[in-house]
Enzyme design. Structure first.
Site: not given
Length: 854
Positions: A126, A268-271, A301-302
């Site tokens: 992203e 963090a990242m929502e992969n 959140h993720e």
């Protein structure tokens, strides 16, 4: 030429021509330290005879074939694009390339652990960086299935969005191949690849539809002993149960892995099914409750993104807020209602709303539904509006329509648009259906306009102290004059047995310039009137004169932590707005922060205290103010309960605030163990914080920092060392740091971030003037030659804000005037720095007024 940019118009035009079906992506991770092989087979439909392009950033493209016809890479590949002409209704594109690993946290990041020389990889896509790994139509509304085949060393683990298959080993070469099943139809930016000798542990849960969902936690070998996987699994289960119950939609993917990866830019990242987290959330040393709670909020959140963002995705990046604001709101309510962190809304007020109010008063503020013209626009739009203001407004919307109707509408939204792309109107349609409320006016005022309103009480009373009139006035800044509707609580507080407790509460709808509140007529005038009690509304509030005096005298006596946070925020807003003196704010904090129980409130307030002393106090009084703050923090540290969260925060803040050799002696003796505080352990991270404080006033040297790094030769140690080196206060030291950061381009992202932070330490204010011209000279070259993330760290981080003087203001205005044609995203970053200086100068002038009156 487009370079690496993509405009919204181009994306819309491409979407009108193309629909994607599937990607088959083969990656070879065995080709060395710089390059990896990437072969993409892309199947898509198109309008016959049309032409478009696919995105790719590659070191070399060896082969391109479209529908069996070989295309010359030198003729069709340029500027991150492969031109595609004479398309058929059904198309098959094959692209074979070598792509580059990065050390910037973008694309496929490669990290070598200094502890054991093991290599770790992870992807971060992203906004527009899956094109750094494979050929792709890089926009969120061209969803497809993704099937990854990965060749890597056979002692590695390889994780992607789909469950990890058994590898096929190639014994002769010590390599193996993992062939993953295709994903559901998702956007390219949430695909993922994580590879390396990660340690792992597993668990499972039962979804609301009866499926068994495998859970995994991964981390580096050298950090594995510090990963508390059982706790992470517990919070994940609580989040699953909460969201599945409230959304009425089962978890949409096959498994859920959480991976802690090195040198990560974000939290963090929502992969999809493979969430990556910063290693800041791996606690090798004692951390504050604020950080522990933030980790839980981030986990949830993720997880919320698996529905809002991954299952249903925005059509274009102007609705990025649909992802991030919802995840902010959902993770906070889930944390408060489903975990032990029951005061999460207090944290939200202290941290997120502070961020939002600051962002919303910058010249770069924008509507929640922002105008995103291209990828550069969205890169700088991961801001306090997109996350925190949007989350605040959703909290108000939930109160406006009712929480049950809100969750019901969200559930219908997921069901109707599963695996699709949406715009904000799609969500509002469902909320209108479940609540029966017309949201068109609400949406136009809250989502399509910028700026923050200010709410103030108007109170009249009779001779007996009874309230005869109560009203709420609403104002808006001249540049953003929208007057908005608010759902608002009003609390009446009185001193009872030494505590300032709420004795009456009403909840009202406020609209227009003035709203009368007849419900409060006849009540005794209280000691404190608190607008926006329970923090439903997004607005700055003001305290009437009597309430402000009560708050200053008895802030620590307010029993409700959320109410205290609102009062803390009101006092800070008035200071930032130059309505009250920074010196008074310093007195308020030093006199009351010792009794504050909420860790995030302490953390946020201490940061604001530092800003007030360094930037907002009148210039002639700043040295005295900084001395007062440092000595006050040391007194607070000594009186804090042994081993407490506040003790750790006060000691750390003191180390960052020291200004003289006496302070340096205290810090040095604490670090060496010669002096102690009961319950305070000088662990690895605190030892570094103390050393950074010493470095900032020249009480240590580069050799001592290097010795500390040799003793803590870890990635975290390297970050601390970079910060400490850059904080050394002489011009010579600063020039060395500048060269490392700006003139060299090989430092990884986390080192650039830490070094930039140290460079502008407030104790360096005497020498930062030497670098003002160098700063402006580097802006265009850095923007044009570095990746966005590195450029952002340098442009924002190295802006010499601590100077906060008229000379810096004029130099910044001159650069903006002389570079009117520079990239809008670059100009935005510089203008935000200017706004901070202008606000500081106004606050200094206000503080000087009080000094002259004294």
């Amino acid at each position: 030429m487009p370079g690496e940019n993509l405009t919204r118009i181009e994306a819309q035009e491409r979407r009108a021509l193309v629909d994607t079906q599937s990607y088959e992506i083969s990656l070879d991770l065995t080709k060395g330290a710089e390059l990896f092989g990437s072969r993409s087979v892309v199947r898509f439909t198109a309008k016959p005879g049309s032409f478009t392009f696919i995105d790719l950033i590659a070191h070399e493209v060896r082969e391109i074939s479209l529908n069996g016809e070989q295309l010359s890479p030198s003729e069709v590949f340029a500027d991150s694009r492969i031109a595609l002409t004479n398309l058929q209704e059904q198309n098959v594109l094959v692209v074979d390339a070598d792509c580059s690993y990065t050390n910037t946290g973008e694309g496929l990041h490669r990290f070598v652990d200094p502890v054991d020389d093991e290599v770790y990889l992870y992807s971060q896509f992203e906004v527009p960086d899956s094109r750094r790994v494979f050929a792709v139509f890089e926009q969120p509304d061209l969803k497809a299935t993704f099937q990854f085949t990965v060749t890597a060393p056979d002692n590695w683990k390889v994780i992607s969005n789909s469950p990890t298959p058994e590898p096929i080993n190639h014994d002769a070469s010590s390599t193996a191949t993992w062939g993953f099943e295709p994903t559901p139809r998702i956007s390219s930016y949430i695909t993922a690849l994580v590879a390396g000798p990660y340690e792992s542990t597993f668990s499972e849960l039962t979804s609301s539809d009866g499926r068994i969902i495998p859970l995994g936690v991964y981390g580096r070998k050298s950090l594995w002993q510090h990963i508390d996987a059982d706790y992470l699994f517990d919070k994940t289960r609580e989040g699953f149960a909460y969201f599945e119950s409230k959304f009425g939609v089962p978890y949409p993917f096959e498994k859920y892995d959480q991976l802690f990866v090195p040198e990560f830019n974000a939290g963090a990242m929502e992969n999809a099914g493979a969430v990556t987290f910063t290693e800041t959330y791996v606690f090798r040393s004692k951390v504050t409750d604020a950080v522990k709670e933030r980790r839980v909020v981030t986990i949830l959140h993720e997880l919320a993104h698996m529905w809002f963002g991954d299952l249903v995705t925005m059509r274009w990046w102007n609705d990025l807020w649909l992802n991030e604001s919802f995840a902010e709101w959902a993770s906070t309510i889930a944390t408060a209602e489903a975990t032990e962190w029951t005061e999460a809304w207090t944290t939200f007020n202290a941290m997120e709303k502070t961020w939002a109010y600051r962002q919303d008063q910058l010249p770069s503020t924008h509507p929640i539904v922002a105008e995103i013209n291209d990828l550069e626009d969205v890169q700088v739009n991961f801001d306090g509006i997109t996350y925190a203001k949007g989350g605040s407004v959703l909290k108000q919307l939930a109160a406006w329509v009712g929480i049950d109707a809100f969750f019901a509408g969200v559930g219908q939204y997921f069901q109707k648009h599963a695996w699709g792309n949406t715009e904000v109107s799609d969500l509002l349609t469902e909320l209108e259906a479940t609540s029966g409320r017309d949201l068109s006016t609400w949406a136009s005022k809250w989502l399509e306009t910028a700026g923050v309103n200010t709410l103030s009480p108007v109170i009249a009373e009779d001779s007996s102290g009874k309230i005869t009139r109560f009203a709420v006035t609403q104002t808006a800044p001249a540049d953003y004059p929208t007057i908005r509707p608010h759902r608002l609580g009003v609390g009446l507080y009185n001193l009872v047995d030494g505590a300032l407790a709420r004795t009456h509460y009403v909840e009202i709808d406020v609209d227009g310039d003035r709203t009368e509140v007849p419900e409060l007529q006849g009540h005794d005038r209280p000691d404190l009137v608190l607008l926006n009690d329970n923090d439903l509304a997004y607005a700055k509030i003001r305290l009437d004169e009597r309430s402000l005096a009560t708050a200053i005298a008895h802030l620590g006596a307010i029993s409700d932590p959320l109410a205290r946070s609102i009062v803390w925020g009101a006092a800070w807003d008035q200071t930032r707005d130059a309505e009250s003196a920074a010196s008074d704010y310093i007195d308020l904090v030093l006199g009351n922060i010792g009794s504050e129980t909420e860790s995030t409130t302490v953390r946020t307030t201490l940061a604001q205290l530092r800003t007030a002393a360094a930037l907002y106090v009148a210039p002639g009084e700043q040295q005295a103010a900084r001395l007062k703050v440092a000595e006050g923090l040391w007194e607070l540290a000594q009186s804090a309960p042994a081993g407490s969260d506040s003790q750790l925060q006060f000691v750390t803040a003191f180390a960052g605030a020291i200004v003289n050799s006496e302070h340096a002696g205290i810090v040095g003796r604490l670090r060496s163990g010669e002096d102690t505080l009961p319950g305070l352990e000088i662990d690895a991270d605190l030892s570094w914080q103390l050393l950074i404080g010493l470095a900032s006033i020249g009480a240590t040297d580069a050799a001592s920092i290097d010795a500390a790094l040799a003793a803590d030769n870890t990635s975290k140690g390297a970050e601390f060392a970079a910060l400490a080196h850059a904080a050394l206060p002489t011009v010579t030291d600063k020039r060395i740091a500048w060269k490392r950061l700006v003139e060299n381009s090989d430092a990884p992202n986390t080192i650039v971030r830490a070094g930039s932070q140290g460079f502008v330490h407030p104790n360096s204010v005497e020498v930062l003037g030497e670098f003002v011209q160098s700063y402006f000279d580097m802006l265009l070259p850095v923007w044009e030659s570095r990746t966005y993330q590195i450029a952002n760290y340098l442009i924002v981080g190295l802006y010499p804000t601590p100077l906060a003087n008229a000379e810096l203001r004029e130099a910044t205005r001159t650069w903006l005037s002389d570079n009117a044609d520079a990239a809008p995203a670059l100009r935005r970053l510089v203008s935000e720095g200017l706004a901070d200086v202008e606000r500081a100068l106004a606050a200094q002038a206000r503080d000087a007024e009080d000094d002259s009156e004294d």
